[in-house]
Design a protein around this motif. Structure first.
Motif, PDB file in Angstrom:
ATOM      1  N   ASP A 360      13.502   2.281   3.354  1.00 52.13           N
ATOM      2  CA  ASP A 360      12.300   1.562   3.764  1.00 52.13           C
ATOM      3  C   ASP A 360      11.246   2.515   4.317  1.00 52.13           C
ATOM      4  O   ASP A 360      11.520   3.688   4.614  1.00 52.13           O
ATOM      5  N   LEU A 361      10.056   1.999   4.442  1.00 49.26           N
ATOM      6  CA  LEU A 361       8.925   2.799   4.912  1.00 49.26           C
ATOM      7  C   LEU A 361       7.841   1.844   5.415  1.00 49.26           C
ATOM      8  O   LEU A 361       7.628   0.775   4.846  1.00 49.26           O
ATOM      9  N   GLN A 501      10.839   6.035  -1.660  1.00 48.00           N
ATOM     10  CA  GLN A 501       9.951   6.577  -0.640  1.00 48.00           C
ATOM     11  C   GLN A 501       8.618   7.009  -1.246  1.00 48.00           C
ATOM     12  O   GLN A 501       7.546   6.719  -0.706  1.00 48.00           O
ATOM     13  N   LYS A 502       8.684   7.717  -2.365  1.00 45.14           N
ATOM     14  CA  LYS A 502       7.444   8.168  -3.014  1.00 45.14           C
ATOM     15  C   LYS A 502       6.602   6.968  -3.455  1.00 45.14           C
ATOM     16  O   LYS A 502       5.372   6.978  -3.314  1.00 45.14           O
ATOM     17  N   THR A 503       7.259   5.946  -3.970  1.00 49.51           N
ATOM     18  CA  THR A 503       6.530   4.761  -4.444  1.00 49.51           C
ATOM     19  C   THR A 503       5.865   4.033  -3.277  1.00 49.51           C
ATOM     20  O   THR A 503       4.687   3.649  -3.349  1.00 49.51           O
ATOM     21  N   PHE A 504       6.595   3.838  -2.201  1.00 46.92           N
ATOM     22  CA  PHE A 504       6.030   3.130  -1.041  1.00 46.92           C
ATOM     23  C   PHE A 504       4.816   3.898  -0.502  1.00 46.92           C
ATOM     24  O   PHE A 504       3.788   3.297  -0.151  1.00 46.92           O
ATOM     25  N   ALA A 505       4.966   5.219  -0.393  1.00 44.65           N
ATOM     26  CA  ALA A 505       3.860   6.031   0.123  1.00 44.65           C
ATOM     27  C   ALA A 505       2.641   5.938  -0.794  1.00 44.65           C
ATOM     28  O   ALA A 505       1.499   5.878  -0.321  1.00 44.65           O
ATOM     29  N   ALA A 506       2.891   5.901  -2.110  1.00 45.95           N
ATOM     30  CA  ALA A 506       1.771   5.795  -3.053  1.00 45.95           C
ATOM     31  C   ALA A 506       1.051   4.468  -2.891  1.00 45.95           C
ATOM     32  O   ALA A 506      -0.189   4.404  -2.984  1.00 45.95           O
ATOM     33  N   ILE A 507       1.794   3.388  -2.628  1.00 46.11           N
ATOM     34  CA  ILE A 507       1.156   2.083  -2.432  1.00 46.11           C
ATOM     35  C   ILE A 507       0.332   2.084  -1.151  1.00 46.11           C
ATOM     36  O   ILE A 507      -0.808   1.590  -1.113  1.00 46.11           O
ATOM     37  N   VAL A 508       0.907   2.623  -0.075  1.00 45.90           N
ATOM     38  CA  VAL A 508       0.158   2.689   1.197  1.00 45.90           C
ATOM     39  C   VAL A 508      -1.130   3.483   1.002  1.00 45.90           C
ATOM     40  O   VAL A 508      -2.209   3.078   1.457  1.00 45.90           O
ATOM     41  N   GLU A 509      -1.024   4.599   0.304  1.00 48.61           N
ATOM     42  CA  GLU A 509      -2.209   5.411   0.049  1.00 48.61           C
ATOM     43  C   GLU A 509      -3.231   4.644  -0.782  1.00 48.61           C
ATOM     44  O   GLU A 509      -4.441   4.695  -0.519  1.00 48.61           O
ATOM     45  N   GLY A 518       6.408   9.698  10.112  1.00 55.72           N
ATOM     46  CA  GLY A 518       6.657  10.979   9.477  1.00 55.72           C
ATOM     47  C   GLY A 518       7.052  10.912   8.014  1.00 55.72           C
ATOM     48  O   GLY A 518       7.404  11.930   7.423  1.00 55.72           O
ATOM     49  N   GLY A 519       7.008   9.722   7.431  1.00 56.36           N
ATOM     50  CA  GLY A 519       7.401   9.562   6.037  1.00 56.36           C
ATOM     51  C   GLY A 519       6.338  10.060   5.088  1.00 56.36           C
ATOM     52  O   GLY A 519       5.247  10.420   5.499  1.00 56.36           O
ATOM     53  N   PRO A 520       6.633  10.083   3.797  1.00 59.42           N
ATOM     54  CA  PRO A 520       7.896   9.648   3.194  1.00 59.42           C
ATOM     55  C   PRO A 520       8.997  10.690   3.329  1.00 59.42           C
ATOM     56  O   PRO A 520       8.719  11.885   3.395  1.00 59.42           O
ATOM     57  N   GLU A 521      10.258  10.222   3.360  1.00 59.96           N
ATOM     58  CA  GLU A 521      11.419  11.097   3.385  1.00 59.96           C
ATOM     59  C   GLU A 521      11.854  11.356   1.944  1.00 59.96           C
ATOM     60  O   GLU A 521      12.365  10.457   1.266  1.00 59.96           O
ATOM     61  N   LEU A 522      11.631  12.541   1.473  1.00 59.66           N
ATOM     62  CA  LEU A 522      11.890  12.835   0.058  1.00 59.66           C
ATOM     63  C   LEU A 522      13.280  13.385  -0.206  1.00 59.66           C
ATOM     64  O   LEU A 522      13.638  13.637  -1.366  1.00 59.66           O
ATOM     65  N   ASP A 523      14.056  13.599   0.836  1.00 59.21           N
ATOM     66  CA  ASP A 523      15.466  13.950   0.672  1.00 59.21           C
ATOM     67  C   ASP A 523      16.252  12.647   0.561  1.00 59.21           C
ATOM     68  O   ASP A 523      16.421  11.933   1.550  1.00 59.21           O
TER      69      ASP A 523
END
Length: 604
Positions: A360-361, A501-509, A518-523
């Motif tokens: 989650d993010l 994580q990458k997808t959620f961050a892209a939507i927020v952006e 501190g996200g997204p967590e890419l590990d």
């Protein structure tokens, strides 16, 4: 018949159903309405959803303002009145001290089981989900396909009451006309997510949830569910009239005293009890299936209040105690004829335990600040979600498509101006620069409702390293050997979590927002939730087409013991990204019809 004590038990029943949750409740409902005499044994205590639900308590009524505690990890408002990650006196163990190899086991010790603790998200498995091995060469195929289960999805949706829409998306089945209730309107934040995610090629559509957005049609539906059975139709119609439509009061996780959300005690048990064909005994923890002449003859259980050990008998046994609890019962049912445990000639009991991949993010979106006061009431949970949209990059050539993992996930959303709680206004220093007093109140009001939350729910592929077995050294307070868990995510799951994580961050952006914490967590190994945390435990006694490699056949009937069935998540041969409860109920209804048919033919 009705709620009974150990002194009231009949000498023999037609069927003993172990567990009262989604699988047990559906099984008992179907059998009892067809005239089968059923004993339901529930390990937890009696629970009255009409009087024990914390539906209307305000924050000042909640101890610790509703914060979680070891005894109640989801806080005061969670409908689970007994149970959790740890149950006093009923431990389980881990095979490894490695945190990444732990499986946390959630158990609900109450009437209705986990149907009192779930998100009400009710998604059908699609055609790909029943044939994953055929599609990409990983895991196992089910011995049934979507068309086998589709009529039972229809029935469950009409009985339970599911809201949603048909969108015609790949591997996301539509329901026939008349099955679904109207979907509630999307909230402002959900509309913004849909707009901006859509520009990224991610569809955001109404979710399917087990909440009554309108009264069920008690004149039309009962005849569709029980054709040719006027008594069942009358009982189901009466039960439907006793359930009210949701009036958008509080989150569904609190339970529902008006029966607007699905809980087994509100939907399955009332008509089954009214039939006069169902006995229910609570605080009865089954630990062994007894056998005679190659068939199941009954069960042994311990009365959790008195510690007394009791035996009950029946012509057929249905285990629906939860996937791992049912595996535990089978493994503890050792005899000289079944030295590896009952129904375990394949050696597969306890194997291939699965959970859902979770990550989650959260984000904060300035566009959602300072919105004018408006009504965001609705069903106590999401109105929208994003089904998996990249099936075209998977299948037989998944390794060449660039994703790095073979199975998909869906996205659940959290947005809106929800009821303020103890944490409202906390951790805003990065926005407020440490304001206080009137300025702080102004900052909190400005930001209230501007936060968004994304949770991925993805498919786990069964593997040899994730299983449960009997711990040779540890017993519970009743002297019953406990389970020991082994767990291992594969790279399919950890890469999937990183992709979430990458997808959620892209939507927020895309929403013009800021990712928090501190996200997204890419590990992926750090991004993925621990095994068991999503509480979608399935597998442990998978179904298949070959008795040498599976525990049950296409009906959930064990290969080794013809009158022993499994109707919880244990027979799942895979764990699609779709939440499992609706499929558990559809499988249970199909299995119960099969048992009735076999009884009528005198084959059981």
């Amino acid at each position: 018949m009705g709620f009974v004590t150990t002194r009231d038990l009949a000498r023999d029943y037609d069927v003993i159903v172990v567990g009262s949750g989604a699988g047990g409740g559906q099984t008992a409902y179907t059998l009892a309405l067809e005239g089968v005499k059923v004993l339901m044994l529930e390990a937890g205590r009696y629970y009255d959803f009409r009087t024990e639900t914390p539906m209307f308590q305000a924050s000042h009524d909640a101890p610790l303002r509703g914060a979680g505690t070891p005894d109640k990890p989801f806080g005061f408002y969670d409908a689970t009145v007994d149970g959790g990650w740890q149950v006093p006196g009923e431990p389980y163990t881990q095979a490894s001290d490695n945190e990444e190899q732990r499986f946390e086991w959630w158990r609900a010790r109450m009437l209705g089981g986990r149907t009192n603790h779930w998100g009400r998200i009710s998604l059908r498995n699609g055609p790909y989900d029943f044939k994953p091995y055929s599609r990409d060469g990983l895991g196992f195929d089910w011995p049934i396909d979507y068309q086998d289960l589709a009529p039972y999805y229809d029935k469950v949706e009409m009985l339970v009451g599911i809201y949603g829409t048909n969108e015609g998306l790949e591997n996301t089945p539509d329901s026939p006309e008349g099955c679904l209730l109207p979907a509630p309107a999307a909230r402002v934040g959900e509309r913004l997510v849909a707009q901006r995610a859509g520009k990224l090629g991610i569809p955001v559509v109404p979710i399917h949830r087990a909440v009554l957005t309108a009264k069920l049609d008690d004149t039309r539906i009962p005849a569709l569910l029980h054709p040719g059975n006027p008594r069942a139709q009358a009982l189901v119609a009466q039960s439907m009239r006793e359930r009210a439509a949701c009036f958008w009061a509080t989150p569904c996780s609190r339970g529902c005293s008006i029966g607007a959300t699905y809980q087994s005690p509100a939907v399955h048990l009332p008509p089954a009890l009214a039939s006069g064909n169902l006995d229910v005994l609570c605080d009865a923890m089954v630990y062994e299936v007894t056998t005679k002449d190659g068939k199941a003859s009954g069960v042994r259980f311990v009365d959790r209040k008195t510690g007394k050990h009791v035996e009950a008998r029946a012509r057929a046994i249905v285990l629906s105690a939860s996937a791992c609890e049912s595996a535990r019962i089978l493994l503890n049912s050792k005899t000289s004829a079944y030295p590896q445990g009952l129904a375990n000639s394949s050696g597969k009991v306890g194997k291939y335990v699965m959970d859902t991949v979770g990550s989650d993010l959260s984000g904060q979106v300035p566009l959602l600040e300072n919105l004018p006061p408006h009504n965001e009431d609705g069903a106590g949970g999401s109105h929208m979600y994003a089904p998996w949209w990249l099936y075209g990059k998977q299948g037989a050539r998944w390794a060449e498509q660039g994703l790095g993992f073979a199975r998909g996930y869906h996205i659940e959303l959290g947005t809106g101006r929800r009821m303020p709680g103890a944490s409202t206004g906390a951790n805003l220093e990065w926005m407020t620069q440490g304001s206080y007093g009137a300025k702080f109140k102004q900052d909190v009001r400005r930001s209230f409702g501007s936060f968004v939350y994304f949770a991925g729910r993805g498919e786990m592929i069964p593997n040899e390293q994730s299983f449960c077995e009997i711990d040779p050294a540890t017993k519970d307070r009743f002297g019953i050997p406990v389970l020991r868990f082994h767990w291992q995510w594969s790279e399919h799951e950890t890469r999937q979590a990183a992709h979430m994580q990458k997808t959620f961050a892209a939507i927020v952006e895309a929403m013009g927002g800021k990712v928090l914490d501190g996200g997204p967590e890419l590990d992926g190994r750090k991004a993925i939730a621990p095994g068991g945390y999503i509480i979608h435990e399935v597998g442990g006694a998978i179904m298949g087409a070959d008795a040498r490699t599976s525990v049950t056949n296409r009906w959930g009937q064990t290969w080794d013991v013809p009158n022993l069935f499994l109707s919880d998540g244990a027979p799942f041969a895979s764990n699609a990204d779709k939440n499992p409860t609706l499929t558990i109920m559809a499988l249970a209804w199909r299995q119960a019809d099969h048992i009735v048919d076999r009884f009528r033919k005198k084959e059981l």
